[in-house]
Design an enzyme around this catalytic site. Structure first.
Site, mmCIF file in Angstrom:
data_model
loop_
_atom_site.group_PDB
_atom_site.id
_atom_site.type_symbol
_atom_site.label_atom_id
_atom_site.label_comp_id
_atom_site.label_asym_id
_atom_site.label_seq_id
_atom_site.Cartn_x
_atom_site.Cartn_y
_atom_site.Cartn_z
ATOM 1 N N ASP A 1 -8.821 2.026 -3.571
ATOM 2 C CA ASP A 1 -8.359 3.086 -4.456
ATOM 3 C C ASP A 1 -8.802 2.865 -5.905
ATOM 4 O OD1 ASP A 1 -6.741 0.876 -4.812
ATOM 5 O OD2 ASP A 1 -4.916 1.826 -4.126
ATOM 6 N N ASN B 1 7.806 0.334 -2.571
ATOM 7 C CA ASN B 1 8.315 1.455 -1.771
ATOM 8 C C ASN B 1 7.576 1.579 -0.432
ATOM 9 O OD1 ASN B 1 5.836 2.404 -2.533
ATOM 10 N ND2 ASN B 1 6.571 4.180 -3.658
ATOM 11 N N HIS C 1 4.275 1.615 0.008
ATOM 12 C CA HIS C 1 2.968 2.289 -0.006
ATOM 13 C C HIS C 1 1.842 1.312 0.338
ATOM 14 C CE1 HIS C 1 2.518 1.510 -4.628
ATOM 15 N NE2 HIS C 1 1.762 0.641 -3.983
ATOM 16 N N GLU D 1 1.648 7.092 -0.749
ATOM 17 C CA GLU D 1 3.049 6.939 -1.130
ATOM 18 C C GLU D 1 3.962 7.557 -0.063
ATOM 19 O OE1 GLU D 1 3.861 5.313 -3.729
ATOM 20 O OE2 GLU D 1 2.495 5.670 -5.396
HETATM 21 C C1 F6R Z 1 -4.031 -1.617 -5.017
HETATM 22 C C2 F6R Z 1 -3.231 -1.014 -3.963
HETATM 23 C C3 F6R Z 1 -1.732 -1.026 -4.028
HETATM 24 C C4 F6R Z 1 -1.180 -2.433 -4.174
HETATM 25 C C5 F6R Z 1 0.347 -2.411 -4.228
HETATM 26 C C6 F6R Z 1 0.929 -3.781 -4.511
HETATM 27 O O1 F6R Z 1 -5.404 -1.456 -4.753
HETATM 28 O O2 F6R Z 1 -3.792 -0.493 -3.065
HETATM 29 O O3 F6R Z 1 -1.237 -0.423 -2.859
HETATM 30 O O4 F6R Z 1 -1.612 -3.227 -3.116
HETATM 31 O O5 F6R Z 1 0.788 -1.531 -5.214
HETATM 32 O O6 F6R Z 1 0.577 -4.174 -5.797
HETATM 33 P P1 F6R Z 1 0.846 -5.662 -6.324
HETATM 34 O O7 F6R Z 1 -0.024 -6.561 -5.508
HETATM 35 O O8 F6R Z 1 0.455 -5.641 -7.768
HETATM 36 O O9 F6R Z 1 2.282 -5.928 -6.106
#
Ligand code: F6R
Length: 241
Positions: A67, A136, A138, A143
């Protein structure tokens, strides 16, 4: 899903880096699926170390990121392209032309998403996809919603994610409100998925993901439908299971 519970973040990162390295050794033209965020940084450090020691070789590796914020320019230090350069690509022998991150400057995001999906197919699919998990539930920027997208798409960020990501920006207002992200089916094109989680703030998400119920309310819960998923999480993230 196979679950490995580790003592802490360091052990989670070491095991994940070992697993990715073992897979990379099996195939020269490897396609590595990457995530940004805090969670995979230790894994990337492990891969950098192995590359420096000559244990793994990125010269023929292609990478595909999950992403990117939209809109954002690649030179913005909060862009995921910038993050990947800093945390991995600048430190290993990968050809940057072989690294794909969704284009936060795309003029026609829908057309771009189609091209990105086609790129994944053209590469022959992803060998190993590294995922983090949002508080959450995701994955990527998929989401919790009544409906999830299958393929790469432009999406709005939830307030929960905007708040979680605000720590990287000068203020919450500066967090882009949209992102380009692979969809669930794009992620499922990976032959093997490693999902990493560390810390008590991920405990609820891990509990939901592993509770043997599938719901778009916890996008990560869909991963149990994939044939080869390994969850590597530390004791704190596993504490509610
Ligand atoms: C980032 C992504 C997000 C993160 C998630 C956890 O490329 O795809 O889904 O993996 O938000 O983020 P952290 O690792 O910062 O807790």
């Amino acid at each position: 899903m196979k679950v490995i519970v580790t003592k802490n973040y360091e052990e989670m990162s070491r095991i994940a880096a070992d697993m990715v390295a073992e897979e990379m050794k099996k195939k020269e033209e490897f396609v590595l699926g990457l995530a940004t965020g805090d969670t995979p940084v230790g894994t990337y450090n492990g891969l950098i170390e192995k590359c420096k020691k000559g244990e793994i070789d990125f010269s023929k590796v292609h990478s595909v990121n999950l992403d990117e914020y939209y809109p954002i320019t690649p030179d913005n230090d909060q862009s995921y392209r910038y993050f990947m350069n800093e945390k991995l690509f600048n430190h290993v022998n990968i050809d940057k032309a072989n690294t794909f991150v969704p284009d936060g400057t795309a003029k026609d995001p829908d057309a771009f998403c189609k091209e990105y999906e086609a790129k994944i197919d053209e590469l022959g699919g992803i060998d190993v996809q590294i995922l983090g998990i949002g508080r959450n539930g995701h994955i990527g920027f998929n989401e919790p919603e009544a409906e999830l997208y299958a393929y790469t798409h432009l999406t709005g960020l939830t307030q929960n994610t905007i708040e979680a990501n605000a720590r990287f920006f000068a203020s919450e207002d500066e967090v882009p409100k949209q992102a380009l992200t692979m969809g669930i089916k794009s992620v499922f094109k990976a032959r093997r998925i490693l999902i990493l989680a560390s810390g008590a703030n991920k405990a609820e998400a891990i509990q939901k993901m592993l509770k043997d119920r599938i719901s778009t309310d916890c996008p990560a819960s869909l991963l149990c439908l994939h044939p080869d998923v390994t969850v590597i999480c530390d004791e704190a993230a596993y504490s509610l299971v």
